[in-house]
Structures are given as C-alpha cells and as structure tokens.
Design a protein around this motif. Structure first.
Motif, mmCIF file in Angstrom:
data_model
loop_
_atom_site.group_PDB
_atom_site.id
_atom_site.type_symbol
_atom_site.label_atom_id
_atom_site.label_comp_id
_atom_site.label_asym_id
_atom_site.label_seq_id
_atom_site.Cartn_x
_atom_site.Cartn_y
_atom_site.Cartn_z
ATOM 1 N N ALA A 1 0.830 -1.207 0.000
ATOM 2 C CA ALA A 1 0.000 0.000 0.000
ATOM 3 C C ALA A 1 0.861 1.252 0.000
ATOM 4 O O ALA A 1 0.517 2.260 -0.632
ATOM 5 C CB ALA A 1 -0.930 -0.009 1.209
ATOM 6 N N LEU A 2 1.992 1.208 0.689
ATOM 7 C CA LEU A 2 2.868 2.376 0.736
ATOM 8 C C LEU A 2 3.594 2.617 -0.590
ATOM 9 O O LEU A 2 3.996 3.744 -0.878
ATOM 10 C CB LEU A 2 3.899 2.225 1.862
ATOM 11 C CG LEU A 2 3.339 2.328 3.280
ATOM 12 C CD1 LEU A 2 4.424 2.018 4.297
ATOM 13 C CD2 LEU A 2 2.762 3.710 3.534
ATOM 14 N N LYS A 3 3.749 1.589 -1.402
ATOM 15 C CA LYS A 3 4.414 1.745 -2.694
ATOM 16 C C LYS A 3 3.523 2.452 -3.705
ATOM 17 O O LYS A 3 4.023 3.054 -4.654
ATOM 18 C CB LYS A 3 4.814 0.371 -3.247
ATOM 19 C CG LYS A 3 5.959 -0.265 -2.501
ATOM 20 C CD LYS A 3 6.274 -1.638 -3.063
ATOM 21 C CE LYS A 3 7.323 -2.340 -2.219
ATOM 22 N NZ LYS A 3 7.563 -3.717 -2.680
ATOM 23 N N GLN A 4 2.219 2.387 -3.527
ATOM 24 C CA GLN A 4 1.290 2.979 -4.493
ATOM 25 C C GLN A 4 1.141 4.476 -4.242
ATOM 26 O O GLN A 4 1.187 4.951 -3.109
ATOM 27 C CB GLN A 4 -0.080 2.316 -4.387
ATOM 28 C CG GLN A 4 -0.068 0.848 -4.717
ATOM 29 C CD GLN A 4 -1.418 0.198 -4.452
ATOM 30 O OE1 GLN A 4 -2.334 0.842 -3.958
ATOM 31 N NE2 GLN A 4 -1.529 -1.074 -4.773
ATOM 32 N N GLU A 5 0.946 5.199 -5.325
ATOM 33 C CA GLU A 5 0.697 6.637 -5.229
ATOM 34 C C GLU A 5 -0.729 6.869 -4.723
ATOM 35 O O GLU A 5 -1.635 6.113 -5.066
ATOM 36 C CB GLU A 5 0.842 7.301 -6.602
ATOM 37 C CG GLU A 5 2.266 7.484 -7.044
ATOM 38 C CD GLU A 5 2.991 8.540 -6.222
ATOM 39 O OE1 GLU A 5 2.377 9.563 -5.899
ATOM 40 O OE2 GLU A 5 4.167 8.310 -5.901
ATOM 41 N N PRO A 6 -0.961 7.912 -3.938
ATOM 42 C CA PRO A 6 -2.324 8.195 -3.484
ATOM 43 C C PRO A 6 -3.218 8.618 -4.648
ATOM 44 O O PRO A 6 -2.735 9.155 -5.647
ATOM 45 C CB PRO A 6 -2.141 9.333 -2.484
ATOM 46 C CG PRO A 6 -0.784 9.866 -2.709
ATOM 47 C CD PRO A 6 0.023 8.814 -3.390
ATOM 48 N N ASP A 7 -4.514 8.353 -4.503
ATOM 49 C CA ASP A 7 -5.469 8.629 -5.577
ATOM 50 C C ASP A 7 -5.906 10.087 -5.636
ATOM 51 O O ASP A 7 -6.529 10.500 -6.596
ATOM 52 C CB ASP A 7 -6.719 7.750 -5.405
ATOM 53 C CG ASP A 7 -6.399 6.286 -5.641
ATOM 54 O OD1 ASP A 7 -5.398 6.003 -6.322
ATOM 55 O OD2 ASP A 7 -7.157 5.429 -5.147
ATOM 56 N N PHE A 8 -5.620 10.867 -4.634
ATOM 57 C CA PHE A 8 -6.132 12.231 -4.610
ATOM 58 C C PHE A 8 -5.088 13.220 -5.104
ATOM 59 O O PHE A 8 -3.896 12.960 -5.078
ATOM 60 C CB PHE A 8 -6.596 12.614 -3.205
ATOM 61 C CG PHE A 8 -5.476 12.659 -2.194
ATOM 62 C CD1 PHE A 8 -5.102 11.521 -1.515
ATOM 63 C CD2 PHE A 8 -4.805 13.845 -1.936
ATOM 64 C CE1 PHE A 8 -4.068 11.550 -0.612
ATOM 65 C CE2 PHE A 8 -3.774 13.881 -1.022
ATOM 66 C CZ PHE A 8 -3.395 12.732 -0.355
ATOM 67 N N ARG A 9 -5.575 14.355 -5.549
ATOM 68 C CA ARG A 9 -4.707 15.442 -5.985
ATOM 69 C C ARG A 9 -5.098 16.688 -5.192
ATOM 70 O O ARG A 9 -6.270 16.911 -4.907
ATOM 71 C CB ARG A 9 -4.888 15.737 -7.471
ATOM 72 C CG ARG A 9 -4.555 14.574 -8.358
ATOM 73 C CD ARG A 9 -3.044 14.495 -8.589
ATOM 74 N NE ARG A 9 -2.718 13.399 -9.477
ATOM 75 C CZ ARG A 9 -2.046 12.327 -9.111
ATOM 76 N NH1 ARG A 9 -1.638 12.177 -7.894
ATOM 77 N NH2 ARG A 9 -1.770 11.380 -9.978
ATOM 78 N N LEU A 10 -4.119 17.477 -4.861
ATOM 79 C CA LEU A 10 -4.395 18.723 -4.152
ATOM 80 C C LEU A 10 -4.916 19.764 -5.135
ATOM 81 O O LEU A 10 -4.507 19.796 -6.299
ATOM 82 C CB LEU A 10 -3.132 19.249 -3.475
ATOM 83 C CG LEU A 10 -2.569 18.376 -2.361
ATOM 84 C CD1 LEU A 10 -1.272 18.971 -1.850
ATOM 85 C CD2 LEU A 10 -3.561 18.244 -1.234
ATOM 86 N N SER A 11 -5.801 20.614 -4.650
ATOM 87 C CA SER A 11 -6.324 21.671 -5.506
ATOM 88 C C SER A 11 -5.228 22.701 -5.765
ATOM 89 O O SER A 11 -4.237 22.789 -5.043
ATOM 90 C CB SER A 11 -7.537 22.327 -4.852
ATOM 91 O OG SER A 11 -7.152 22.945 -3.640
ATOM 92 N N THR A 12 -5.433 23.511 -6.783
ATOM 93 C CA THR A 12 -4.408 24.487 -7.155
ATOM 94 C C THR A 12 -4.246 25.578 -6.102
ATOM 95 O O THR A 12 -3.168 26.149 -5.972
ATOM 96 C CB THR A 12 -4.755 25.139 -8.506
ATOM 97 O OG1 THR A 12 -6.065 25.705 -8.416
ATOM 98 C CG2 THR A 12 -4.705 24.112 -9.620
ATOM 99 N N ASN A 13 -5.297 25.850 -5.353
ATOM 100 C CA ASN A 13 -5.209 26.908 -4.334
ATOM 101 C C ASN A 13 -5.069 26.323 -2.926
ATOM 102 O O ASN A 13 -5.440 26.959 -1.953
ATOM 103 C CB ASN A 13 -6.425 27.820 -4.419
ATOM 104 C CG ASN A 13 -7.721 27.104 -4.145
ATOM 105 O OD1 ASN A 13 -7.767 25.883 -4.136
ATOM 106 N ND2 ASN A 13 -8.772 27.858 -3.925
#
Length: 127
Positions: free
Chosen positions: A33-45
C-alpha cells in the motif's frame, strides 16, 4: 522497531516471505500500500487555503483576547460605579413577573424548540 519486526521487514523487502505467518502478510500488505501513489490530488489553491486558515486562527485568538479584555474592563467599571454611587440591589421587577410563570416557561420552551429545529433543518456550511 524490535528485532523480529526488522527481520520481517528485511525478508519482505527481499521478497523472501513465509506466507503462513500473519505478521508477514500484514507487513506485506502495508508495504504494498505504501508503494502505491495516493489517488487524490491537491487543488491548485491548497497553499492559499492553508495560509488563510492560519491567518484566521491568528485573528480568532486576537478576537478572544480583546473579548476577554473587554469583559475585564466592564467588570472593573461596574465595580467602580457600584462603589462610587452606593448602589443597592432591588428585585421589585422580579416580584412583578412572579404572576407570569406560564409565559416564562412557554418562552424558554419556544426558544429551545427553535434551536432544535435550526439544528435539524438548516444545514451548516462545511469549510
């Protein structure tokens, strides 16, 4: 970490895992689980929102500080006024209201009911 955990981690990193052991299976799932990238993205602001929350907390503290200073000064002014004017306390108005117990109880119940409806029916914005 203790030595058993370190040994187990080294075995998992070398992919030399005994699959019968429960700890080994749990550790391997955690490492996968730690090897995988998280599914969320931070907003631009995102950074702007964080800075705004920090500034709001500073303002929030300042508001409470000034509120406390105001209450303290109000208490001091009240004590000075009582001492300078020889104030005496009179409960005559409360004797007049003694005949309206039902109205007072209705008012309290009505305010509590309004508060309950406000919490149940009106959605508060989430920040």
């Amino acid at each position: 970490m203790n030595t058993k955990d370190e040994e187990l981690q080294n075995q998992i990193e070398k992919q030399n895992v005994i699959s019968d052991e429960l700890d080994a299976m749990i550790y391997s799932k955690v490492f996968n689980a730690l090897k995988q990238e998280p599914d969320f993205r931070l907003s631009t602001n995102f950074a702007d929102q964080v800075i705004l929350k920090i500034e709001n907390k500073k303002e929030f503290f300042a508001d409470y500080m000034w509120f406390g200073v105001g209450i303290f000064l109000f208490v001091v002014a009240t004590i000075v006024a009582i001492l300078l004017t020889n104030f005496t306390l009179n409960f005559g108005v409360l004797k007049f209201m003694a005949g309206y117990k039902g109205l007072f109880i209705f008012g309290v119940c009505f305010i509590l009911a309004l508060h309950w409806f406000d919490k149940k029916l009106i959605k508060t914005p989430s920040y």
